[in-house]
Design a protein around this motif. Structure first.
Motif, short mmCIF file in Angstrom:
data_model
loop_
_atom_site.label_atom_id
_atom_site.label_comp_id
_atom_site.label_asym_id
_atom_site.label_seq_id
_atom_site.Cartn_x
_atom_site.Cartn_y
_atom_site.Cartn_z
N UNK A 53 0.84 -1.21 0.00
CA UNK A 53 0.00 0.00 0.00
C UNK A 53 0.87 1.25 0.00
N UNK A 54 1.94 1.23 0.78
CA UNK A 54 2.85 2.37 0.81
C UNK A 54 3.51 2.56 -0.55
N UNK A 55 3.92 1.47 -1.17
CA UNK A 55 4.54 1.56 -2.49
C UNK A 55 3.56 2.11 -3.51
N UNK A 56 2.31 1.68 -3.46
CA UNK A 56 1.29 2.20 -4.38
C UNK A 56 1.01 3.68 -4.12
N UNK A 57 0.99 4.06 -2.85
CA UNK A 57 0.80 5.47 -2.51
C UNK A 57 1.96 6.31 -3.04
N UNK A 58 3.18 5.79 -2.87
CA UNK A 58 4.35 6.50 -3.39
C UNK A 58 4.28 6.59 -4.91
N UNK B 233 1.61 6.67 -6.77
CA UNK B 233 0.59 7.67 -7.11
C UNK B 233 1.15 9.08 -6.94
N UNK B 234 1.94 9.29 -5.89
CA UNK B 234 2.53 10.62 -5.67
C UNK B 234 3.55 10.96 -6.76
N UNK B 235 4.40 10.01 -7.09
CA UNK B 235 5.39 10.22 -8.15
C UNK B 235 4.70 10.42 -9.49
N UNK B 236 3.64 9.68 -9.74
CA UNK B 236 2.85 9.85 -10.96
C UNK B 236 2.32 11.28 -11.04
N UNK B 237 1.76 11.78 -9.95
CA UNK B 237 1.23 13.14 -9.91
C UNK B 237 2.33 14.17 -10.13
N UNK B 238 3.50 13.96 -9.52
CA UNK B 238 4.62 14.87 -9.71
C UNK B 238 5.10 14.85 -11.16
N UNK B 239 5.08 13.67 -11.77
CA UNK B 239 5.57 13.51 -13.13
C UNK B 239 4.62 14.10 -14.16
N UNK B 240 3.33 13.83 -13.99
CA UNK B 240 2.35 14.21 -15.01
C UNK B 240 1.46 15.39 -14.62
N UNK B 241 1.64 15.90 -13.39
CA UNK B 241 0.87 17.06 -12.97
C UNK B 241 -0.61 16.76 -12.80
N UNK B 242 -0.93 15.52 -12.57
CA UNK B 242 -2.33 15.11 -12.42
C UNK B 242 -2.41 13.98 -11.41
N UNK B 243 -3.20 14.19 -10.37
CA UNK B 243 -3.39 13.14 -9.37
C UNK B 243 -4.39 12.11 -9.87
N UNK C 197 -6.32 8.45 -8.42
CA UNK C 197 -6.49 7.56 -7.27
C UNK C 197 -5.75 6.24 -7.49
N UNK C 198 -5.27 5.67 -6.42
CA UNK C 198 -4.58 4.39 -6.50
C UNK C 198 -5.45 3.36 -7.22
N UNK C 199 -6.74 3.34 -6.91
CA UNK C 199 -7.64 2.36 -7.54
C UNK C 199 -7.70 2.53 -9.06
N UNK C 200 -7.43 3.73 -9.56
CA UNK C 200 -7.42 3.96 -11.00
C UNK C 200 -6.06 3.56 -11.61
#
Length: 77
Positions: free
Chosen positions: A26-31, A33-43, A45-48
């Motif tokens: 879960x922590x890895x998936x959360x990380x 998702x955060x890195x994805x948002x930083x990379x692409x500028x769009x948050x 959800x983990x489920x997506x």
């Protein structure tokens, strides 16, 4: 009946799965998702993200792809 170039569309009905993951995953998936948002500028959800992550993994597993192709040929007989 006319013959069309476009094959019949596959079933696209989503299937809902419920899974439980360990805290470290879960922590890895959360990380991720955060890195994805930083990379692409769009948050997202983990489920997506999980279906895309799983698809990318399965597509990159050459052993699985070959075995699945053999299974499909076997089913077609």
């Amino acid at each position: 009946m006319p013959q069309l170039e476009l094959a019949r569309m596959p079933d696209r009905t989503p299937v809902k799965l419920t899974v439980m993951v360990m805290p470290d995953l879960h922590l890895a998936l959360s990380d991720y998702a955060r890195i994805y948002a930083d990379t692409y500028g769009r948050e997202e959800p983990i489920a997506e993200l999980i279906p895309a992550i799983l698809s990318a993994f399965l597509d990159s597993d050459r052993g699985f792809v070959r075995a699945r192709e053999a299974l499909a040929r076997e089913r077609a007989k």
